[in-house]
Enzyme design. Structure first.
Site, PDB file in Angstrom:
ATOM      1  N   HIS A 225       0.827  -1.212   0.000  1.00  0.00           N
ATOM      2  CA  HIS A 225       0.000   0.000   0.000  1.00  0.00           C
ATOM      3  C   HIS A 225       0.860   1.259   0.000  1.00  0.00           C
ATOM      4  O   HIS A 225       2.038   1.240   0.320  1.00  0.00           O
ATOM      5  CB  HIS A 225      -0.937   0.003   1.218  1.00  0.00           C
ATOM      6  CG  HIS A 225      -0.213   0.061   2.527  1.00  0.00           C
ATOM      7  ND1 HIS A 225       0.323   1.223   3.041  1.00  0.00           N
ATOM      8  CD2 HIS A 225       0.075  -0.909   3.420  1.00  0.00           C
ATOM      9  CE1 HIS A 225       0.909   0.969   4.196  1.00  0.00           C
ATOM     10  NE2 HIS A 225       0.776  -0.325   4.449  1.00  0.00           N
TER      11      HIS A 225
ATOM     12  N   GLU B 102      -1.563  -6.904   7.831  1.00  0.00           N
ATOM     13  CA  GLU B 102      -0.242  -6.847   8.464  1.00  0.00           C
ATOM     14  C   GLU B 102      -0.290  -7.607   9.788  1.00  0.00           C
ATOM     15  O   GLU B 102      -1.375  -7.914  10.299  1.00  0.00           O
ATOM     16  CB  GLU B 102       0.127  -5.363   8.687  1.00  0.00           C
ATOM     17  CG  GLU B 102       1.494  -5.116   9.289  1.00  0.00           C
ATOM     18  CD  GLU B 102       2.624  -5.611   8.408  1.00  0.00           C
ATOM     19  OE1 GLU B 102       2.961  -6.821   8.522  1.00  0.00           O
ATOM     20  OE2 GLU B 102       3.188  -4.819   7.639  1.00  0.00           O
TER      21      GLU B 102
END
Length: 172
Positions: free
Chosen positions: A8, A74
């Protein structure tokens, strides 16, 4: 099988050097520009994304409509979430850099994190573009005998589960 793993774009905590796991922060204007810069560089394959907004927004700005999945999140940093990297205990830093033996208080162990990520990757049956996070990409690279973080807004192309094919880095 070809997989494109995309990190990202930038968030405020990335810029500040803070640990960012499951906290759902938006992209900064730079992060949005990094995501838009991916348009046309990624193949028109089915797409999956972490269910966190920074990864979903990166996918949308890059021209994709991904299927969100928590499997691509994550690592959960627990009580370390938001901590400044420079202020961390040296032992924790070392475990994170080695990418082994790390288990943040009230968070997800590195072993459990890697199991989650590799189970998702192992379940894919067709080439895909995956919008995700630095730790997820590092787990995939380590499974292939490589290591390292890729820059925000960049991608790595894998022949899964065999080798790394290419790296797509952001424009300067």
């Amino acid at each position: 099988m070809e997989l494109w793993l995309v990190r990202h774009g930038e968030t405020l905590w990335n810029r500040e050097g803070r640990l960012l796991g499951w906290t759902d922060l938006p992209l900064t204007p730079l992060g949005e520009a990094q995501a838009r810069a991916l348009q046309g560089l990624l193949p028109p394959l089915p797409a999956y994304s972490s269910d966190l907004s920074r990864a979903l927004r990166t996918a949308l700005l890059a021209g994709f409509s991904p299927t969100p999945t928590p499997s691509l999140r994550e690592i959960h940093f627990g009580s370390l979430e938001g901590a400044l990297w420079d202020a961390l205990d040296p032992g924790l830093k070392e475990a994170m850099l080695r990418f082994q033996g790390f288990h943040p208080p009230e968070g997800e162990s590195l072993d459990r994190f890697q199991e989650r990520v590799l189970a998702f990757l192992g379940g894919l049956r067709a080439p895909a573009v995956l919008f995700t996070h630095g730790g997820v990409i590092r787990a995939a690279l380590r499974a292939l005998g490589e290591d390292g973080l890729i820059p925000l807004g960049s991608a790595v192309v894998l022949e899964w589960p065999k080798r790394v094919l290419d790296r797509i880095l952001p424009s300067p």
